[in-house]
Design a protein around this motif. Structure first.
Motif, mmCIF file in Angstrom:
data_model
loop_
_atom_site.group_PDB
_atom_site.id
_atom_site.type_symbol
_atom_site.label_atom_id
_atom_site.label_comp_id
_atom_site.label_asym_id
_atom_site.label_seq_id
_atom_site.Cartn_x
_atom_site.Cartn_y
_atom_site.Cartn_z
ATOM 1 N N ARG A 1 -4.207 9.857 -7.926
ATOM 2 C CA ARG A 1 -5.130 9.060 -8.716
ATOM 3 C C ARG A 1 -5.833 9.934 -9.748
ATOM 4 O O ARG A 1 -6.109 11.092 -9.507
ATOM 5 C CB ARG A 1 -6.185 8.408 -7.817
ATOM 6 C CG ARG A 1 -5.591 7.468 -6.780
ATOM 7 C CD ARG A 1 -6.552 7.251 -5.646
ATOM 8 N NE ARG A 1 -5.982 6.381 -4.629
ATOM 9 C CZ ARG A 1 -6.509 6.223 -3.431
ATOM 10 N NH1 ARG A 1 -7.582 6.872 -3.097
ATOM 11 N NH2 ARG A 1 -5.948 5.416 -2.555
ATOM 12 N N ASN B 1 0.395 5.752 -0.769
ATOM 13 C CA ASN B 1 -0.498 6.863 -1.067
ATOM 14 C C ASN B 1 -0.090 7.480 -2.392
ATOM 15 O O ASN B 1 0.857 8.247 -2.475
ATOM 16 C CB ASN B 1 -0.426 7.925 0.048
ATOM 17 C CG ASN B 1 -0.949 7.384 1.359
ATOM 18 O OD1 ASN B 1 -1.933 6.667 1.371
ATOM 19 N ND2 ASN B 1 -0.287 7.728 2.452
ATOM 20 N N LYS C 1 -3.032 -0.225 -7.846
ATOM 21 C CA LYS C 1 -2.707 1.128 -7.395
ATOM 22 C C LYS C 1 -1.208 1.382 -7.411
ATOM 23 O O LYS C 1 -0.737 2.472 -7.759
ATOM 24 C CB LYS C 1 -3.251 1.348 -5.976
ATOM 25 C CG LYS C 1 -4.767 1.457 -5.905
ATOM 26 C CD LYS C 1 -5.204 1.656 -4.457
ATOM 27 C CE LYS C 1 -6.712 1.694 -4.346
ATOM 28 N NZ LYS C 1 -7.147 1.856 -2.933
ATOM 29 N N GLN D 1 0.820 -1.213 0.000
ATOM 30 C CA GLN D 1 0.000 0.000 0.000
ATOM 31 C C GLN D 1 0.856 1.266 0.000
ATOM 32 O O GLN D 1 1.801 1.391 0.767
ATOM 33 C CB GLN D 1 -0.921 0.014 1.215
ATOM 34 C CG GLN D 1 -2.119 -0.904 1.033
ATOM 35 C CD GLN D 1 -3.007 -0.930 2.252
ATOM 36 O OE1 GLN D 1 -2.631 -0.413 3.299
ATOM 37 N NE2 GLN D 1 -4.171 -1.532 2.133
ATOM 38 N N LYS E 1 -7.670 6.356 -9.801
ATOM 39 C CA LYS E 1 -8.157 7.207 -8.715
ATOM 40 C C LYS E 1 -8.799 6.417 -7.570
ATOM 41 O O LYS E 1 -8.499 6.594 -6.412
ATOM 42 C CB LYS E 1 -9.175 8.206 -9.260
ATOM 43 C CG LYS E 1 -9.824 9.058 -8.170
ATOM 44 C CD LYS E 1 -11.061 9.748 -8.687
ATOM 45 C CE LYS E 1 -11.763 10.485 -7.551
ATOM 46 N NZ LYS E 1 -12.223 9.600 -6.486
ATOM 47 N N ASP E 2 -9.714 5.531 -7.955
ATOM 48 C CA ASP E 2 -10.518 4.881 -6.923
ATOM 49 C C ASP E 2 -10.898 3.491 -7.395
ATOM 50 O O ASP E 2 -11.414 3.328 -8.499
ATOM 51 C CB ASP E 2 -11.781 5.714 -6.668
ATOM 52 C CG ASP E 2 -12.468 5.336 -5.377
ATOM 53 O OD1 ASP E 2 -11.857 4.596 -4.584
ATOM 54 O OD2 ASP E 2 -13.612 5.769 -5.162
ATOM 55 N N LEU E 3 -10.667 2.497 -6.569
ATOM 56 C CA LEU E 3 -10.974 1.116 -6.932
ATOM 57 C C LEU E 3 -12.032 0.556 -5.987
ATOM 58 O O LEU E 3 -11.916 0.690 -4.768
ATOM 59 C CB LEU E 3 -9.713 0.246 -6.875
ATOM 60 C CG LEU E 3 -8.688 0.511 -7.975
ATOM 61 C CD1 LEU E 3 -7.428 -0.323 -7.731
ATOM 62 C CD2 LEU E 3 -9.238 0.197 -9.347
ATOM 63 N N HIS E 4 -13.019 -0.089 -6.560
ATOM 64 C CA HIS E 4 -14.098 -0.694 -5.777
ATOM 65 C C HIS E 4 -14.090 -2.196 -6.002
ATOM 66 O O HIS E 4 -14.086 -2.654 -7.147
ATOM 67 C CB HIS E 4 -15.459 -0.127 -6.192
ATOM 68 C CG HIS E 4 -15.599 1.345 -5.959
ATOM 69 N ND1 HIS E 4 -16.253 1.873 -4.872
ATOM 70 C CD2 HIS E 4 -15.136 2.405 -6.672
ATOM 71 C CE1 HIS E 4 -16.202 3.185 -4.915
ATOM 72 N NE2 HIS E 4 -15.539 3.537 -6.001
ATOM 73 N N GLU F 1 -19.718 10.398 -7.021
ATOM 74 C CA GLU F 1 -19.877 9.979 -5.639
ATOM 75 C C GLU F 1 -21.131 10.614 -5.021
ATOM 76 O O GLU F 1 -21.553 11.699 -5.383
ATOM 77 C CB GLU F 1 -18.637 10.363 -4.828
ATOM 78 C CG GLU F 1 -17.388 9.646 -5.319
ATOM 79 C CD GLU F 1 -16.155 10.003 -4.506
ATOM 80 O OE1 GLU F 1 -16.323 10.657 -3.468
ATOM 81 O OE2 GLU F 1 -15.063 9.636 -4.920
ATOM 82 N N PRO G 1 -13.324 14.973 -9.544
ATOM 83 C CA PRO G 1 -13.108 13.935 -8.529
ATOM 84 C C PRO G 1 -14.384 13.446 -7.849
ATOM 85 O O PRO G 1 -14.506 12.287 -7.539
ATOM 86 C CB PRO G 1 -12.173 14.630 -7.521
ATOM 87 C CG PRO G 1 -11.471 15.678 -8.314
ATOM 88 C CD PRO G 1 -12.450 16.133 -9.352
ATOM 89 N N GLN G 2 -15.360 14.326 -7.628
ATOM 90 C CA GLN G 2 -16.543 13.921 -6.875
ATOM 91 C C GLN G 2 -17.768 13.695 -7.755
ATOM 92 O O GLN G 2 -18.870 13.561 -7.267
ATOM 93 C CB GLN G 2 -16.888 15.005 -5.833
ATOM 94 C CG GLN G 2 -15.795 15.259 -4.804
ATOM 95 C CD GLN G 2 -15.492 14.053 -3.970
ATOM 96 O OE1 GLN G 2 -16.389 13.308 -3.625
ATOM 97 N NE2 GLN G 2 -14.233 13.832 -3.647
ATOM 98 N N SER H 1 -10.884 5.727 -12.177
ATOM 99 C CA SER H 1 -11.567 4.853 -11.227
ATOM 100 C C SER H 1 -11.775 3.493 -11.871
ATOM 101 O O SER H 1 -11.731 3.355 -13.095
ATOM 102 C CB SER H 1 -12.926 5.450 -10.831
ATOM 103 O OG SER H 1 -13.761 5.532 -11.971
#
Length: 694
Positions: free
Chosen positions: A411, A408, A434, A406, A441-444, A511, A507-508, A414
Motif C-alpha cells: 500500500r 495482502n 484494495k 481479500q 495503503k489504508d482504507l477507513h 496515525e 507510513p505512520q 490512504s
C-alpha cells in the motif's frame, strides 16, 4: 426546458451507470424498440449539449462525455427540469401513493386529471398495480364509486415504505437531514414523489430521533438510521390521518419488557406533542420492532445475550457450509465479526417478518450468481423458521464476496470509504479498491454523517462515496458499491497524478495523533476493559451441581442459590424471575451442543459476573431458534444496566467465546474446573492485549 419522459429516463440511465449502456438494454428497460431509442437520442444530445456535455456512441453503446464537474452539475439540474409527461412507472407510483393516503374512494377522473392522461390509461395502470399487489392488497373498483385500496394497516405502511425505497429518495433525505440551504433542498426533493411524506413532519421526527441517537451505547448505520426515521414518520403521519395500530397480539406482549418499547412511546409522544401514556401500544410495538431491527449493527457488538450467541452460532455454521461448498477456507476472524454484526438485526427482522430494502440485489445476483445460490441454500438449511428474502441473502453474500477478494497487497495511499448501507457493502467496496488498486495503503469506512463532520478529510489521499454528498469542501469520487472498471481507472489516474505532485507520506505520519482529551478518553476506555475483566475473574467459578433437579425452574433456582453463596448482594428471587421471563421469549440452549447460556442485564445486578455450572443430569432447555437442548453445562452472565460500552463488549466477547470452536465447546461441556479456569483466564488476557493494540 421541457423534455419527454423517455428522454429523461435515458439521461438518468446514462448518468447512473458507471459503464457505457447498450441501446438494446435501454429499449428493454423502457419496453420500446431500439429504433424508438435511436429516435429519442436527438433530444438527448440537445439537452446534454446545453450543459457542456456530449453523447458518446461506440459499438451500439452510449455514454456521457464531459468533465466530472459538468456531470455532477447536470445531475443536480436534471431534477429541476420540467417534464411534459409521466412514465408508466411514475403514474403507477402516483396512483398507489394516492390510494394509500386516502381513506375514501378516489374517482378515476380525478387521477386522470392529476396525471394529464385518459381514464383508460389510469384503468390500465390500475390493472398493472393489481398484479403487483397480489397477496398483499386488493384494489376495489366500482362504477360510480371510484377505486379504493383494501389492505391491513400494517400492509399499507409496508407499501408506503417500499414506495419510498423504490423511488430512490434516500439521497434527498440525507441532504435534507444535513440542513442544506432551502433552495438546495428544493432542487434535491424529487417533485415526482409528490410528497410521500411531508418534509416538515419528517424533519421534526429526525430531530427527535437524532437527539435520542446521540446517547446510544451502540452505532447505527446511516441507512438503518434513515430507515428508522422513515418508519417513525410513517407511523406519525398515519396517526395524524386517523389510521392507528391499536392493540398488541398476545404473543407480542413480551415486547413490553424491551427498553426500546419505552423509547418508542417517548419518541412518538415527542413527535406528536402528547404524553407517552396516550400513545397506542400497537404504534409503540411498530416502532419498537424497527428500533430493534436497526440497532447493534457494529462489529464490536454489545452484550445482547442469546441474540449475540445465536448470531455467532449461525455465522459459524454458515461459514463452514460455504467453505465446504467452495472447497476453500476464509480468514474467519474478520468474516465472523462482520457476519455476526449483520445477523443480530437481521434475525430480529426475520423473526418479526419485517422487510428490508436492498438496492444492490440485482447487481449482487448478476456478479455472484453461484455464491448467491450457495449462501441461500446454506442459510436456509440453518435458519428454518421462515423463508428468507433475497434482500437479506444479498447482504450476507457481500460479506463472503469481500472475504473472497481479500489479498495482502502493498500500500502507498490512504482513503476514506463513505457508504450508507452497512458493514457488508462498505467492506465489499473497500476490498475491491484494495484488490484493484494495491497502492492504496489504508482504507477507513465511515458513514455519511461522520464524513460531513470529519476534521481530517485532508489527511486522506482519496475519498470514495456511494452516495451524493452534495456541495462539500473536498474532492471525492461518486461510485457504485460494486465499483466498475471505469471508476477504478478514474481513481487510478487520480492517484498517479497525486503521486507525481504530492510527496509521499511516512507510513505512520497520521496515525495515533491524539488530542489531550482523546488520550484521556482512550485510557478511560482501556481502564473500563480492565475493570470489567477484573470483576469477572474475581467472581468466576466452575461449580458442580450435585443434586438432580426435575425441571428448568428448579435448576435455575439452585444455580441462583449457588451464586448467592459467593456473591452475597445477588437477589435470588429477582434474578430467578428475570431469567424465567427472558426464557419465555428467547431460548437459551445453544444448538448442536450441551450448553445453555443464561443472561440478565438489569438494575439489580451491581457487578459483571460470569460463572459456569456443571449438572449431574441433563435438563431440557428451549433452544435458540426452536426445539430443545439437553444441557449439562449452564453458562451464566450477569451485567449491570448501566455498564459502560467497553464492559458490554467484554460480556459480548465471553458469550461468543462459548461457541468459538468445537474444542472450546467440548472443554466447557467437560466441567473440568481447572482446565476451564485456565482457558478463561487466557482468553480474557488475550482480549485485553488485543484491546490495548487497537
Amino acid at each position: 426546458m421541457y423534455i419527454s419522459a423517455r428522454t429523461r429516463l435515458i439521461l438518468e440511465q446514462l448518468l447512473m451507470s458507471h459503464e457505457p449502456v447498450a441501446t438494446a438494454d435501454l429499449a428493454e428497460y423502457m419496453d420500446v424498440s431500439e429504433r424508438t431509442i435511436r429516435r429519442d437520442l436527438k433530444e438527448v444530445e440537445a439537452v446534454l449539449g446545453s450543459y457542456q456535455l456530449a453523447l458518446e456512441r461506440k459499438d451500439a453503446k452510449l455514454s456521457v462525455f464531459g468533465s466530472e464537474s459538468s456531470r455532477q452539475a447536470f445531475k443536480w439540474q436534471l431534477l429541476d427540469l420540467s417534464y411534459n409527461e409521466f412514465t408508466p412507472m411514475e403514474r403507477q407510483q402516483f396512483i398507489l401513493k394516492t390510494l394509500l393516503k386516502e381513506n375514501e374512494p378516489v374517482k378515476l377522473i380525478a387521477l386522470a386529471n392529476d396525471l394529464n392522461v385518459t381514464i383508460s390509461t389510469v384503468s390500465s395502470d390500475l390493472t398493472k398495480l393489481e398484479d403487483e399487489l397480489i397477496g398483499r392488497a386488493q384494489i376495489e373498483r366500482k362504477r360510480g364509486y371510484g377505486v379504493k385500496l383494501i389492505a391491513e394497516e400494517a400492509t399499507k405502511r409496508a407499501l408506503l415504505s417500499d414506495l419510498i425505497a423504490t423511488t430512490g429518495s434516500k439521497d434527498s433525505l440525507f441532504q435534507l437531514f444535513q440542513q442544506q440551504k432551502q433552495e438546495e433542498i428544493e432542487m434535491l426533493a424529487d417533485e415526482r414523489l409528490l410528497h410521500v411524506i411531508d418534509n416538515v413532519l419528517i424533519q421534526k421526527v429526525e430531530e427527535n430521533v437524532r437527539a435520542w441517537r446521540k446517547d446510544l451505547a451502540y452505532e447505527m448505520t446511516d441507512d438503518a438510521y434513515l430507515t428508522l426515521v422513515v418508519h417513525i414518520s410513517i407511523s406519525v403521519e398515519r396517526m395524524i390521518s386517523g389510521n392507528y395500530l391499536q392493540d398488541m397480539k398476545p404473543d407480542q406482549e413480551y415486547f413490553r419488557n424491551f427498553p426500546e418499547f419505552t423509547v418508542a412511546k417517548e419518541l412518538l409522544a415527542a413527535c406528536l406533542d402528547m404524553e407517552p401514556f396516550v400513545v397506542p401500544e400497537g404504534e409503540a410495538l411498530y416502532v419498537t420492532m424497527h428500533i430493534r431491527g436497526a440497532k447493534a449493527q457494529d462489529e464490536t457488538g454489545v452484550f445482547s445475550g442469546n441474540e449475540n450467541v445465536q448470531a455467532v452460532t449461525i455465522a459459524k455454521r454458515l461459514i463452514s457450509k460455504v467453505e465446504l461448498e467452495l472447497g476453500s477456507s476464509f480468514q474467519e476472524a474478520a468474516l465472523l465479526s462482520g457476519l455476526t454484526a449483520h445477523l443480530r438485526p437481521a434475525l430480529r427482522r426475520l423473526d418479526q417478518n419485517m422487510r428490508i430494502h436492498n438496492p444492490l440485489i440485482k447487481t449482487i445476483k448478476h456478479d455472484y450468481p453461484s455464491l448467491f445460490q450457495i449462501v441461500r441454500v446454506a442459510f436456509s438449511e440453518i435458519y428454518q423458521q421462515r423463508e428468507v428474502p433475497d434482500e437479506e441473502i444479498g447482504y450476507l453474500v457481500l460479506h463472503f464476496g469481500a472475504a473472497l477478494l481479500q489479498k495482502n497487497e502493498s500500500r502507498v495511499f490512504s482513503g476514506l470509504v463513505v457508504c450508507s448501507s452497512g458493514i457488508g457493502t462498505s467492506k465489499m467496496l473497500a476490498t475491491r479498491l484494495k484488490q484493484a488498486l494495491p497502492q492504496l495503503k489504508d482504507l477507513h469506512n465511515v458513514s455519511l454523517f461522520e464524513v460531513l463532520n470529519h476534521r481530517n478529510t485532508r489527511h486522506f489521499d482519496v475519498i470514495v462515496s456511494t452516495i451524493d454528498l452534495g456541495k462539500v469542501d473536498f474532492e471525492y469520487f461518486l461510485v457504485s458499491p460494486m465499483l466498475t472498471d471505469r471508476e477504478i481507472s478514474q481513481i487510478e489516474v487520480f492517484l498517479k497524478q497525486k503521486e507525481m505532485f504530492v510527496p509521499q507520506k511516512a507510513p505512520q505520519e497520521q496515525e495515533e495523533q491524539m488530542t489531550l482529551l482523546e488520550a484521556v478518553h482512550h485510557l478511560e476506555g482501556q481502564q473500563e476493559y480492565s475493570n470489567t475483566v477484573l470483576a469477572i475473574l474475581k467472581g468466576f467459578q466452575v461449580a458442580k451441581m450435585e443434586e438432580t433437579q426435575h425441571n428448568l425452574e428448579d435448576t435455575l433456582r439452585a444455580v441462583c442459590m449457588a451464586m448467592f453463596e459467593q456473591e452475597r448482594d445477588i437477589q435470588v428471587e429477582i434474578l430467578l424471575k428475570s431469567l424465567l421471563e427472558r426464557e419465555k421469549w428467547s431460548g437459551f440452549g445453544i444448538p448442536e451442543t450441551k450448553l445453555a447460556l443464561f443472561h440478565v442485564r438489569n438494575e439489580f445486578v451491581h457487578q459483571p459476573v460470569f460463572q459456569i455450572f456443571s449438572l449431574q443430569d441433563a435438563v431440557d432447555v428451549p433452544a435458540m431458534g426452536g426445539g430443545n437442548v439437553a444441557a449439562t453445562t449452564l453458562l451464566v452472565l450477569l451485567a449491570p444496566e448501566k455498564l459502560a460500552p467497553q464492559g458490554l463488549e467484554v460480556m459480548s466477547f465471553i458469550s461468543a467465546m462459548a461457541i468459538e470452536n468445537e474444542g472450546t465447546t467440548r472443554l466447557l461441556e467437560s466441567g473440568n474446573g481447572a482446565e476451564i479456569t485456565t482457558f478463561v483466564i487466557g482468553k480474557l488476557n488475550q482480549f485485553l492485549y488485543d484491546m490495548r493494540r487497537k
